[in-house]
Design a protein around this motif. Structure first.
Motif, PDB file in Angstrom:
ATOM      1  N   ALA A 274       0.865  -1.602   0.255  1.00  0.00           N
ATOM      2  CA  ALA A 274       0.146   0.170  -0.414  1.00  0.00           C
ATOM      3  C   ALA A 274       0.939   1.754   0.402  1.00  0.00           C
ATOM      4  O   ALA A 274       0.852   2.061  -0.232  1.00  0.00           O
ATOM      5  CB  ALA A 274      -1.011   0.238   1.433  1.00  0.00           C
ATOM      6  N   SER A 277       2.159   3.262  -3.584  1.00  0.00           N
ATOM      7  CA  SER A 277       0.238   3.651  -3.621  1.00  0.00           C
ATOM      8  C   SER A 277       0.287   5.006  -3.226  1.00  0.00           C
ATOM      9  O   SER A 277       0.091   6.026  -3.396  1.00  0.00           O
ATOM     10  CB  SER A 277      -0.953   3.121  -3.617  1.00  0.00           C
ATOM     11  OG  SER A 277      -0.973   2.943  -2.563  1.00  0.00           O
ATOM     12  N   TYR A 278       0.622   5.098  -2.034  1.00  0.00           N
ATOM     13  CA  TYR A 278       0.971   6.531  -1.499  1.00  0.00           C
ATOM     14  C   TYR A 278       1.806   7.239  -1.615  1.00  0.00           C
ATOM     15  O   TYR A 278       1.726   8.643  -1.950  1.00  0.00           O
ATOM     16  CB  TYR A 278       0.751   6.330   0.251  1.00  0.00           C
ATOM     17  CG  TYR A 278      -0.097   5.789   1.011  1.00  0.00           C
ATOM     18  CD1 TYR A 278      -1.380   5.862   1.167  1.00  0.00           C
ATOM     19  CD2 TYR A 278       0.449   4.712   2.317  1.00  0.00           C
ATOM     20  CE1 TYR A 278      -1.988   5.277   1.694  1.00  0.00           C
ATOM     21  CE2 TYR A 278      -1.006   3.882   2.896  1.00  0.00           C
ATOM     22  CZ  TYR A 278      -2.069   4.195   3.291  1.00  0.00           C
ATOM     23  OH  TYR A 278      -2.811   3.836   3.335  1.00  0.00           O
ATOM     24  N   GLU A 280       3.306   7.205  -4.682  1.00  0.00           N
ATOM     25  CA  GLU A 280       2.884   8.241  -5.859  1.00  0.00           C
ATOM     26  C   GLU A 280       1.367   9.411  -6.087  1.00  0.00           C
ATOM     27  O   GLU A 280       1.576  10.150  -6.414  1.00  0.00           O
ATOM     28  CB  GLU A 280       2.318   6.531  -6.932  1.00  0.00           C
ATOM     29  CG  GLU A 280       3.545   6.097  -7.145  1.00  0.00           C
ATOM     30  CD  GLU A 280       4.638   6.745  -7.821  1.00  0.00           C
ATOM     31  OE1 GLU A 280       4.338   7.439  -8.742  1.00  0.00           O
ATOM     32  OE2 GLU A 280       5.478   6.578  -7.392  1.00  0.00           O
ATOM     33  N   GLU A 281       0.780   9.063  -4.988  1.00  0.00           N
ATOM     34  CA  GLU A 281      -0.715   9.869  -4.962  1.00  0.00           C
ATOM     35  C   GLU A 281       0.225  11.540  -4.201  1.00  0.00           C
ATOM     36  O   GLU A 281      -0.772  12.095  -4.941  1.00  0.00           O
ATOM     37  CB  GLU A 281      -1.343   9.229  -3.773  1.00  0.00           C
ATOM     38  CG  GLU A 281      -2.669  10.145  -3.701  1.00  0.00           C
ATOM     39  CD  GLU A 281      -3.830   9.377  -2.978  1.00  0.00           C
ATOM     40  OE1 GLU A 281      -4.641  10.057  -2.702  1.00  0.00           O
ATOM     41  OE2 GLU A 281      -3.658   8.325  -1.862  1.00  0.00           O
TER      42      GLU A 281
END
Length: 320
Positions: A274, A277-278, A280-281
């Protein structure tokens, strides 16, 4: 303010202060109109603290609604802020440090009126950043949070994610809060977080407390010399340690946020899918903001006038 002797307790927290800056900070408070307030100067263990000079300064202004609180030793900003808050008697607390100034002579009344009308317990306004070098003052087109859109739109979910995932925090100097609430959250941080007292507001957000946004200039914020913007490695290391301690506390209080908290603390040996994704966001979040600024589509300065800063510092101030 029924039941409160003052509308606002302005808590000036100090440690080894620049007394010239402290005097200007006090002046910016003493100039306030149409608002009942007291001033609490809380010093965190400065040796040879110039209490008599400060008392003389208040006497020159014929101002008696003040207290001076002195810690026997240095224990950090959270302890000092709590010490000031515990002797405060106003309905709201406005924390401020030497070198930061209330923006204009009516902003304390403006923020108080806003909080009463909106019935909010914690709010922040705009912080006009400035820097000083060799007597020259430069007003900077910069602000925290970097993205004001969620607050302008009243989108609490987006504002909450911006803080907890992207660490895009509002400037701590621009806050005002109901006294009892601030005491509660300072006690929560006590002996866990040392210097980052404004993480109290981040914890409020995590707990579902709305941080209202007063879309007006509220403070002049000295950029580069405070704890959070200090470039010295030793201070950066302290802030990182505080940040990790905060997220460890947040994970205990909100187990559903543990993945985000562990990502901020970050241990490569315990990496989770996870986290990618954090990351990249977060990169996309700041790319969007920086892209808008590069195109001239975003400016943080709103109705800012150099005259308000010049009035206090008595020197030329220009927009950078």
């Amino acid at each position: 303010m029924r039941g409160y002797p003052f509308s606002v307790s302005v808590c000036v927290t100090t440690y080894k202060p620049d007394y010239a800056e402290l005097g200007l900070t006090l002046e910016s408070i003493l100039r306030q109109k149409n608002c009942s307030f007291e001033i609490i100067v809380a010093d965190d263990g400065t040796e040879d603290f110039a209490q008599e000079e400060i008392e003389e300064y208040f006497a020159k202004w014929k101002f008696s609604a003040y207290k001076i609180v002195r810690a026997p030793k240095n224990r950090g900003t959270v302890h000092n802020t709590l010490a000031a808050s515990l002797v405060a008697r106003g309905k709201y607390i406005k924390d401020i440090s030497p070198g930061d100034y209330l923006y204009a002579d009516t902003v304390l009344d403006g923020m108080t009126t806003f909080m009463e009308e909106e019935r909010c317990e914690a709010a922040f306004g705009r912080a006009c950043y400035y820097g000083e070098e060799r007597g020259a003052y430069h007003i900077l087109d910069y602000m925290n949070p970097r993205d004001l859109a969620p607050y302008e739109a009243g989108d609490f979910a987006a504002a909450r994610r911006a803080q907890l995932v992207f660490q895009d925090y509002p400037c701590g100097a621009a806050f005002m809060a109901r006294r009892e609430l601030l005491v509660e959250y300072m006690r929560l941080l006590l002996d866990r977080v040392t210097y980052a007292e404004d993480r109290a507001y981040t914890m409020m957000v995590a707990d579902g407390i709305l941080l209202a946004f007063w879309n007006r200039n509220f403070v002049w914020y000295e950029y580069g010399n405070g704890i959070s913007t200090n470039k010295e490695k030793s201070w950066q290391e302290r802030i990182i340690k505080d940040n990790q301690a905060f997220f460890a506390l947040l994970a205990q209080r909100h187990p559903e946020l543990s993945s985000i908290c562990k990502w901020h603390i970050f241990d490569e040996r315990d990496m989770e899918e996870a986290w990618f994704s954090y990351a990249e966001e977060t990169k996309e979040y700041y790319r969007r903001i920086d892209g808008a600024r590069a195109k001239g589509e975003r400016s943080y300065l709103q109705d800012a006038t150099s005259a308000e800063l010049v009035k206090l510092v008595r020197a030329e101030a220009m927009f950078a």
